[in-house]
Write a protein that holds these residues in place. Structure first.
Motif, PDB file in Angstrom:
ATOM      1  N   THR A  11     -17.016 -48.371   9.668  1.00 12.04           N
ATOM      2  CA  THR A  11     -16.361 -49.635  10.026  1.00 12.04           C
ATOM      3  C   THR A  11     -15.088 -49.448  10.837  1.00 12.04           C
ATOM      4  OG1 THR A  11     -15.204 -49.665   7.908  1.00 12.04           O
ATOM      5  CG2 THR A  11     -17.295 -50.870   8.037  1.00 12.04           C
ATOM      6  N   THR A  12     -14.540 -48.242  10.887  1.00 12.43           N
ATOM      7  CA  THR A  12     -13.296 -48.045  11.626  1.00 12.43           C
ATOM      8  C   THR A  12     -13.512 -47.122  12.820  1.00 12.43           C
ATOM      9  OG1 THR A  12     -12.548 -46.088  10.411  1.00 12.43           O
ATOM     10  CG2 THR A  12     -11.986 -48.260   9.462  1.00 12.43           C
ATOM     11  N   GLU A  13     -12.663 -47.268  13.792  1.00 13.62           N
ATOM     12  CA  GLU A  13     -12.723 -46.392  14.959  1.00 13.62           C
ATOM     13  C   GLU A  13     -12.575 -44.934  14.542  1.00 13.62           C
ATOM     14  OE1 GLU A  13     -10.763 -45.940  19.407  1.00 13.62           O
ATOM     15  OE2 GLU A  13      -9.620 -47.046  17.877  1.00 13.62           O
ATOM     16  N   GLU A  14     -11.695 -44.668  13.594  1.00 14.64           N
ATOM     17  CA  GLU A  14     -11.472 -43.297  13.141  1.00 14.64           C
ATOM     18  C   GLU A  14     -12.727 -42.697  12.503  1.00 14.64           C
ATOM     19  OE1 GLU A  14      -7.500 -45.271  13.442  1.00 14.64           O
ATOM     20  OE2 GLU A  14      -9.414 -45.858  12.582  1.00 14.64           O
ATOM     21  N   GLN A  15     -13.440 -43.487  11.722  1.00  9.46           N
ATOM     22  CA  GLN A  15     -14.671 -42.989  11.102  1.00  9.46           C
ATOM     23  C   GLN A  15     -15.718 -42.642  12.166  1.00  9.46           C
ATOM     24  OE1 GLN A  15     -15.519 -46.374   8.562  1.00  9.46           O
ATOM     25  NE2 GLN A  15     -14.816 -45.272   6.741  1.00  9.46           N
ATOM     26  N   VAL A  16     -15.862 -43.522  13.139  1.00 10.29           N
ATOM     27  CA  VAL A  16     -16.839 -43.291  14.201  1.00 10.29           C
ATOM     28  C   VAL A  16     -16.434 -42.072  15.017  1.00 10.29           C
ATOM     29  CG1 VAL A  16     -17.890 -44.255  16.291  1.00 10.29           C
ATOM     30  CG2 VAL A  16     -17.490 -45.729  14.290  1.00 10.29           C
ATOM     31  N   LEU A  17     -15.176 -42.010  15.418  1.00 11.11           N
ATOM     32  CA  LEU A  17     -14.705 -40.883  16.236  1.00 11.11           C
ATOM     33  C   LEU A  17     -14.884 -39.548  15.523  1.00 11.11           C
ATOM     34  CD1 LEU A  17     -11.433 -42.340  17.755  1.00 11.11           C
ATOM     35  CD2 LEU A  17     -13.479 -41.636  19.005  1.00 11.11           C
ATOM     36  N   ASP A  18     -14.514 -39.493  14.266  1.00 16.29           N
ATOM     37  CA  ASP A  18     -14.622 -38.253  13.509  1.00 16.29           C
ATOM     38  C   ASP A  18     -16.082 -37.813  13.426  1.00 16.29           C
ATOM     39  OD1 ASP A  18     -13.430 -36.122  12.201  1.00 16.29           O
ATOM     40  OD2 ASP A  18     -12.916 -37.254  10.396  1.00 16.29           O
ATOM     41  N   SER A  19     -16.976 -38.755  13.162  1.00 18.37           N
ATOM     42  CA  SER A  19     -18.405 -38.442  13.089  1.00 18.37           C
ATOM     43  C   SER A  19     -18.930 -37.953  14.429  1.00 18.37           C
ATOM     44  CB  SER A  19     -19.194 -39.686  12.664  1.00 18.37           C
ATOM     45  OG  SER A  19     -18.744 -40.177  11.432  1.00 18.37           O
ATOM     46  N   LEU A  20     -18.553 -38.645  15.505  1.00 20.18           N
ATOM     47  CA  LEU A  20     -19.022 -38.265  16.834  1.00 20.18           C
ATOM     48  C   LEU A  20     -18.490 -36.903  17.253  1.00 20.18           C
ATOM     49  CD1 LEU A  20     -18.752 -41.660  18.770  1.00 20.18           C
ATOM     50  CD2 LEU A  20     -20.792 -40.616  17.749  1.00 20.18           C
ATOM     51  N   GLN A  21     -17.239 -36.602  16.903  1.00 19.67           N
ATOM     52  CA  GLN A  21     -16.710 -35.300  17.309  1.00 19.67           C
ATOM     53  C   GLN A  21     -17.391 -34.182  16.542  1.00 19.67           C
ATOM     54  OE1 GLN A  21     -14.243 -32.827  16.125  1.00 19.67           O
ATOM     55  NE2 GLN A  21     -14.356 -33.627  14.057  1.00 19.67           N
ATOM     56  N   VAL A  22     -17.808 -34.427  15.301  1.00 19.91           N
ATOM     57  CA  VAL A  22     -18.583 -33.419  14.562  1.00 19.91           C
ATOM     58  C   VAL A  22     -19.917 -33.196  15.269  1.00 19.91           C
ATOM     59  CG1 VAL A  22     -19.818 -32.932  12.409  1.00 19.91           C
ATOM     60  CG2 VAL A  22     -17.472 -33.792  12.324  1.00 19.91           C
ATOM     61  N   LEU A  23     -20.590 -34.283  15.651  1.00 25.04           N
ATOM     62  CA  LEU A  23     -21.863 -34.147  16.359  1.00 25.04           C
ATOM     63  C   LEU A  23     -21.683 -33.407  17.680  1.00 25.04           C
ATOM     64  CD1 LEU A  23     -23.424 -37.684  15.731  1.00 25.04           C
ATOM     65  CD2 LEU A  23     -23.981 -35.518  14.574  1.00 25.04           C
ATOM     66  N   ASP A  24     -20.596 -33.697  18.382  1.00 26.12           N
ATOM     67  CA  ASP A  24     -20.319 -33.023  19.650  1.00 26.12           C
ATOM     68  C   ASP A  24     -20.142 -31.515  19.440  1.00 26.12           C
ATOM     69  OD1 ASP A  24     -19.667 -33.363  22.567  1.00 26.12           O
ATOM     70  OD2 ASP A  24     -17.780 -32.455  21.879  1.00 26.12           O
ATOM     71  N   LYS A  25     -19.414 -31.144  18.412  1.00 26.35           N
ATOM     72  CA  LYS A  25     -19.210 -29.718  18.103  1.00 26.35           C
ATOM     73  C   LYS A  25     -20.535 -29.069  17.678  1.00 26.35           C
ATOM     74  CE  LYS A  25     -14.623 -29.623  18.363  1.00 26.35           C
ATOM     75  NZ  LYS A  25     -13.957 -29.057  19.506  1.00 26.35           N
ATOM     76  N   MET A  26     -21.350 -29.826  16.947  1.00 25.94           N
ATOM     77  CA  MET A  26     -22.663 -29.310  16.550  1.00 25.94           C
ATOM     78  C   MET A  26     -23.524 -29.018  17.778  1.00 25.94           C
ATOM     79  SD  MET A  26     -23.738 -31.651  13.305  1.00 25.94           S
ATOM     80  CE  MET A  26     -23.486 -31.047  11.646  1.00 25.94           C
ATOM     81  N   LEU A  27     -23.476 -29.912  18.757  1.00 28.25           N
ATOM     82  CA  LEU A  27     -24.231 -29.684  19.983  1.00 28.25           C
ATOM     83  C   LEU A  27     -23.780 -28.400  20.668  1.00 28.25           C
ATOM     84  CD1 LEU A  27     -24.410 -33.335  21.274  1.00 28.25           C
ATOM     85  CD2 LEU A  27     -26.384 -31.860  20.797  1.00 28.25           C
TER      86      LEU A  27
END
Length: 153
Positions: free
Chosen positions: A58-74
């Motif tokens: 629900t928050t920008e911070e939650q989305v950003l943190d999740s996306l940056q983990v996925l980016d690092k995983m890639l």
């Protein structure tokens, strides 16, 4: 279904905590690198947890943190992130330049065909209604579009 992993669950539950958004002194976000590393090291096992978390973020911070983990995983060669496009697409129309940049980076690396249109829309939105005080999102968005075009030829 996957077997429950309490370490992954704990790290995913903390996504969004301790995220520091860009400001006048710094044009990028700061994240909890230890949490990120633990999730990246969990590789494909962590993806269902992150996917579920993103569906209710629900928050920008939650989305950003999740996306940056996925980016690092890639970056580490984790497979299956492209299959998360239906969840990621939920954020295609978000106007946050921070989220747009993270999505563009993920789409650039996965080259999911459905990501091209939203990237074009993001680029146009940022061109005609720029809303970032600290950086230019069109650099990453345009780079992702370029990567799609380069890959097509």
């Amino acid at each position: 279904m996957h077997i429950s992993n309490p370490i992954i669950q704990n790290n995913v539950a903390r996504l969004g905590q301790n995220v520091v958004l860009p400001n006048v002194q710094r044009n990028y976000c700061l994240y909890d690198e230890q949490k990120t590393a633990e999730l990246v090291n969990a590789r494909e096992e962590a993806l269902p947890y992150i996917d579920t978390f993103l569906k209710s973020a629900t928050t920008e911070e939650q989305v950003l943190d999740s996306l940056q983990v996925l980016d690092k995983m890639l970056d580490k060669g984790v497979k299956g992130i492209d299959k998360m496009y239906p969840t990621l697409a939920k954020f295609n129309d978000v106007t946050s330049p921070n989220i747009q940049v993270m999505l563009a980076g993920i789409y650039r690396k996965t080259l999911v065909p459905d990501g091209f249109g939203p990237l074009c829309k993001m680029l146009l939105r940022q061109t005609f209604q720029p809303n970032s005080k600290y950086f230019d999102p069109t650099e990453e968005i345009g780079g992702a579009i370029y990567e799609y075009l380069r890959h097509k030829n």
